[in-house]
Design a protein around this motif. Structure first.
Motif, PDB file in Angstrom:
ATOM      1  N   CYS A   1       0.858  -1.189   0.000  1.00  0.00           N
ATOM      2  CA  CYS A   1       0.000   0.000   0.000  1.00  0.00           C
ATOM      3  C   CYS A   1       0.892   1.236   0.000  1.00  0.00           C
ATOM      4  CB  CYS A   1      -0.893  -0.024   1.232  1.00  0.00           C
ATOM      5  SG  CYS A   1      -1.818   1.492   1.462  1.00  0.00           S
TER       6      CYS A   1
ATOM      7  N   CYS B   1      -0.043   3.144   3.790  1.00  0.00           N
ATOM      8  CA  CYS B   1       0.323   2.567   5.093  1.00  0.00           C
ATOM      9  C   CYS B   1       1.516   1.623   4.982  1.00  0.00           C
ATOM     10  CB  CYS B   1      -0.879   1.856   5.720  1.00  0.00           C
ATOM     11  SG  CYS B   1      -1.396   0.369   4.845  1.00  0.00           S
TER      12      CYS B   1
ATOM     13  N   CYS C   1      -4.269   0.216  -0.208  1.00  0.00           N
ATOM     14  CA  CYS C   1      -4.830  -1.081   0.189  1.00  0.00           C
ATOM     15  C   CYS C   1      -6.350  -1.082   0.146  1.00  0.00           C
ATOM     16  CB  CYS C   1      -4.312  -1.499   1.553  1.00  0.00           C
ATOM     17  SG  CYS C   1      -4.674  -0.350   2.881  1.00  0.00           S
TER      18      CYS C   1
ATOM     19  N   ARG D   1     -11.881  -2.836   3.075  1.00  0.00           N
ATOM     20  CA  ARG D   1     -10.767  -2.523   3.960  1.00  0.00           C
ATOM     21  C   ARG D   1     -10.647  -1.012   4.118  1.00  0.00           C
ATOM     22  NH1 ARG D   1      -5.237  -4.426   5.529  1.00  0.00           N
ATOM     23  NH2 ARG D   1      -3.966  -2.553   5.578  1.00  0.00           N
TER      24      ARG D   1
ATOM     25  N   CYS E   1      -7.814   1.743   4.972  1.00  0.00           N
ATOM     26  CA  CYS E   1      -6.373   1.923   5.131  1.00  0.00           C
ATOM     27  C   CYS E   1      -6.112   2.563   6.487  1.00  0.00           C
ATOM     28  CB  CYS E   1      -5.838   2.804   4.007  1.00  0.00           C
ATOM     29  SG  CYS E   1      -4.071   3.059   4.134  1.00  0.00           S
ATOM     30  N   PRO E   2      -5.295   1.923   7.333  1.00  0.00           N
ATOM     31  CA  PRO E   2      -5.084   2.481   8.674  1.00  0.00           C
ATOM     32  C   PRO E   2      -4.435   3.861   8.673  1.00  0.00           C
ATOM     33  CG  PRO E   2      -3.675   0.561   8.294  1.00  0.00           C
ATOM     34  CD  PRO E   2      -4.624   0.641   7.129  1.00  0.00           C
TER      35      PRO E   2
HETATM   36 ZN    ZN Z   1      -2.988   1.127   3.362  1.00  0.00          ZN
END
Ligand code: ZN
Length: 154
Positions: free
Chosen positions: A65, A68, A114, A121, A123-124
């Motif tokens: 990604c 992240c 990501c 999902r 992405c953090p």
């Molecule tokens: Zn990510």
């Protein structure tokens, strides 16, 4: 795998099989990680100045990604792959492995995030990036206060 152009009949030459992940020769910290064998099921057609390919390519990868930096699974699946190879004068053969390797690398998404690769999902780091992009002030540098230090000496 060397293919001789003279071996390709007018109606096309069909080949299917697998290549190991090692054909990619990428370093482990590359943003693309081949995770297993890649499969191909293709037909080649020879013309005067080029060889055309059509068929299917498929293989498991992990992609990093861009935000992240985590690696997420990505199944490269190209059911209607086409490509062609320009022939140089006097060229009699080519390496099918190289064609397939290059085309995977060309077709894989680059600078992907990501949450675009995996449905559902988050992405953090997505919020961090938006926060950085939202600020216009450059960060103030932490400068030691030398004048205070000089005052203490006098
Ligand atoms: Zn990510």
């Amino acid at each position: 795998m060397e293919i001789f152009i003279s071996d390709i009949p007018v109606e096309g030459l069909h080949h299917s099989g697998e290549f190991p992940a090692s054909i990619f020769e990428l370093s482990p910290d590359d943003s693309i990680r081949p995770m297993g064998k890649v499969s191909y099921d293709i037909t080649m057609y020879a013309f005067e100045e080029l060889v055309a390919f059509s068929g299917k390519l498929k293989g498991p990868f992990q992609l990093q990604c861009s935000t992240c930096l985590e690696y997420v699974d990505f199944l490269a699946d190209y059911p209607e792959w086409t490509s062609d190879l320009d022939l140089e004068e006097g060229q009699k053969s080519f390496d099918l492995k190289e064609i397939i390797r290059e085309d995977f690398l060309l077709n894989l998404p680059s600078y992907a995030r990501c949450d675009e690769l995996i449905e559902g999902r988050e992405c953090p780091k997505a919020n961090d990036v938006e926060a950085i992009e939202g600020t216009t002030e450059p960060p103030t540098s932490e400068r030691p206060d030398v004048w205070d230090a000089l005052d203490d000496l006098s």
